[in-house]
Design a protein around this motif. Structure first.
Motif, PDB file in Angstrom:
ATOM      1  N   PRO A  30      -3.307  12.065   6.693  1.00 48.16           N
ATOM      2  CA  PRO A  30      -2.768  10.744   7.038  1.00 48.16           C
ATOM      3  C   PRO A  30      -2.844   9.745   5.884  1.00 48.16           C
ATOM      4  N   LEU A  31      -1.912   8.816   5.907  1.00 49.28           N
ATOM      5  CA  LEU A  31      -1.940   7.635   5.049  1.00 49.28           C
ATOM      6  C   LEU A  31      -2.512   6.494   5.883  1.00 49.28           C
ATOM      7  N   LEU A  32      -3.447   5.776   5.308  1.00 45.43           N
ATOM      8  CA  LEU A  32      -4.009   4.581   5.926  1.00 45.43           C
ATOM      9  C   LEU A  32      -3.784   3.442   4.949  1.00 45.43           C
ATOM     10  N   PHE A  33      -3.197   2.330   5.428  1.00 45.93           N
ATOM     11  CA  PHE A  33      -3.048   1.217   4.501  1.00 45.93           C
ATOM     12  C   PHE A  33      -3.810   0.002   4.994  1.00 45.93           C
ATOM     13  N   ALA A  34      -4.486  -0.638   4.040  1.00 43.70           N
ATOM     14  CA  ALA A  34      -5.217  -1.865   4.316  1.00 43.70           C
ATOM     15  C   ALA A  34      -4.209  -2.990   4.450  1.00 43.70           C
ATOM     16  N   LYS A  35      -4.374  -3.759   5.508  1.00 43.84           N
ATOM     17  CA  LYS A  35      -3.458  -4.877   5.759  1.00 43.84           C
ATOM     18  C   LYS A  35      -3.983  -6.146   5.102  1.00 43.84           C
ATOM     19  N   LYS A  36      -3.055  -6.957   4.617  1.00 41.60           N
ATOM     20  CA  LYS A  36      -3.424  -8.188   3.923  1.00 41.60           C
ATOM     21  C   LYS A  36      -3.727  -9.331   4.884  1.00 41.60           C
ATOM     22  N   ILE A  80      -4.630  -5.697  15.910  1.00 44.40           N
ATOM     23  CA  ILE A  80      -5.773  -5.017  15.307  1.00 44.40           C
ATOM     24  C   ILE A  80      -7.039  -5.566  15.955  1.00 44.40           C
ATOM     25  N   ALA A  81      -7.886  -4.670  16.422  1.00 44.37           N
ATOM     26  CA  ALA A  81      -9.139  -5.076  17.051  1.00 44.37           C
ATOM     27  C   ALA A  81     -10.015  -5.807  16.039  1.00 44.37           C
ATOM     28  N   ASP A  82     -11.042  -6.466  16.531  1.00 46.74           N
ATOM     29  CA  ASP A  82     -11.957  -7.197  15.655  1.00 46.74           C
ATOM     30  C   ASP A  82     -12.863  -6.278  14.854  1.00 46.74           C
ATOM     31  N   ASP A  83     -12.913  -5.011  15.209  1.00 44.27           N
ATOM     32  CA  ASP A  83     -13.801  -4.049  14.567  1.00 44.27           C
ATOM     33  C   ASP A  83     -13.131  -3.493  13.306  1.00 44.27           C
ATOM     34  N   VAL A  84     -13.257  -4.238  12.193  1.00 42.61           N
ATOM     35  CA  VAL A  84     -12.579  -3.871  10.952  1.00 42.61           C
ATOM     36  C   VAL A  84     -13.546  -3.923   9.779  1.00 42.61           C
ATOM     37  N   TYR A  85     -13.202  -3.167   8.747  1.00 38.72           N
ATOM     38  CA  TYR A  85     -13.810  -3.354   7.442  1.00 38.72           C
ATOM     39  C   TYR A  85     -12.946  -4.398   6.746  1.00 38.72           C
ATOM     40  N   SER A  90      -8.927  -0.989  10.027  1.00 37.84           N
ATOM     41  CA  SER A  90      -9.583  -0.729  11.305  1.00 37.84           C
ATOM     42  C   SER A  90     -10.628   0.372  11.177  1.00 37.84           C
ATOM     43  N   LYS A  91     -11.800   0.128  11.752  1.00 30.06           N
ATOM     44  CA  LYS A  91     -12.873   1.130  11.751  1.00 30.06           C
ATOM     45  C   LYS A  91     -12.481   2.366  12.546  1.00 30.06           C
ATOM     46  N   GLU A  92     -11.457   2.228  13.365  1.00 28.13           N
ATOM     47  CA  GLU A  92     -10.968   3.351  14.163  1.00 28.13           C
ATOM     48  C   GLU A  92     -10.407   4.477  13.286  1.00 28.13           C
ATOM     49  N   TYR A  93      -9.941   4.140  12.086  1.00 29.12           N
ATOM     50  CA  TYR A  93      -9.226   5.113  11.259  1.00 29.12           C
ATOM     51  C   TYR A  93      -9.938   5.552   9.987  1.00 29.12           C
ATOM     52  N   VAL A 143     -13.791   1.834   1.599  1.00 27.97           N
ATOM     53  CA  VAL A 143     -14.260   3.224   1.728  1.00 27.97           C
ATOM     54  C   VAL A 143     -15.785   3.239   1.822  1.00 27.97           C
ATOM     55  N   GLU A 144     -16.437   2.486   0.959  1.00 30.13           N
ATOM     56  CA  GLU A 144     -17.902   2.441   0.954  1.00 30.13           C
ATOM     57  C   GLU A 144     -18.447   1.821   2.229  1.00 30.13           C
ATOM     58  N   GLN A 145     -17.787   0.779   2.754  1.00 32.87           N
ATOM     59  CA  GLN A 145     -18.223   0.168   4.006  1.00 32.87           C
ATOM     60  C   GLN A 145     -18.226   1.181   5.146  1.00 32.87           C
ATOM     61  N   ALA A 146     -17.284   2.119   5.092  1.00 34.06           N
ATOM     62  CA  ALA A 146     -17.191   3.150   6.124  1.00 34.06           C
ATOM     63  C   ALA A 146     -18.194   4.281   5.891  1.00 34.06           C
ATOM     64  N   GLY A 147     -18.828   4.312   4.729  1.00 31.34           N
ATOM     65  CA  GLY A 147     -19.719   5.412   4.394  1.00 31.34           C
ATOM     66  C   GLY A 147     -18.966   6.657   3.975  1.00 31.34           C
TER      67      GLY A 147
END
Length: 190
Positions: free
Chosen positions: A75-81, A87-92, A110-113, A140-144
């Protein structure tokens, strides 16, 4: 990558302020065959890295990152500006300064992805000062998760971002490296 360098030399436009305009083939009007060849090169460069996600930042990196995800089979995941209502509040989140736009955005993912077990290839169209890559690496680091490296279409070597990130231990592979630019000429690094 010689094919990309030839295209930049033929169709790229140099604008005042150190801006290289490649929107006729890379990030506004897009040449899908060129993007496919670039994605194949990223696959070759990162062979064996067991990449599970491709990460970019909206908007101009999405096309090359999407093609790279397709070629890698992930998958491609893109960070939104900006954080939208869907988008839920649970984000990096991280602040990222844009050289091209001259502003700072809070980019979110989103932490979901994005998860700790992910092995992430960061992909973008340009590398100048490195601010976008620093921000994406932070997500990436925030997600571990593990940032296996970055795949960049065009690096402006003279702006120093790539050297700084490499010195910090991030593997950066750029398909075209520009050593210098003036109003009329582009010099590629070898």
């Amino acid at each position: 990558m010689e094919l990309l360098e030839q295209r930049i030399a033929r169709d790229g436009k140099i604008l005042p302020g150190g801006i290289l305009k490649v929107d006729g083939f890379l990030n506004h009007q897009i040449d899908p065959q060129l993007l496919y060849e670039m994605a194949l090169e990223f696959k070759r460069l990162y062979e064996g890295e067991r990449i599970t996600k491709v990460l970019t930042i909206e908007a101009s990196g999405i096309a090359i990152a999407s093609m790279t995800g397709f070629v890698l089979g992930c998958p491609l995941l893109f960070a939104k500006k900006s954080k939208s209502k869907n988008i839920a509040d649970d984000v990096y989140a991280v602040e990222v300064e844009s050289f091209t736009h001259g502003n700072t955005n809070t980019v979110v993912c989103s932490k979901e992805y994005l998860h700790a077990e992910d092995r992430v290839l960061i992909v973008d169209d340009f590398l100048a000062t490195g601010a976008a890559l620093v921000g994406l690496r932070s997500l990436v680091e925030q997600a571990g998760a593990t940032a296996v490296g970055a795949g960049i279409a065009i690096e402006k070597v003279f702006q120093g971002g790539g050297d700084k990130l490499r010195a910090e231990g991030l593997r950066v592979e750029s398909l075209a490296k520009i050593a210098a630019m003036d109003d009329l000429h582009i010099a590629f690094a070898r």
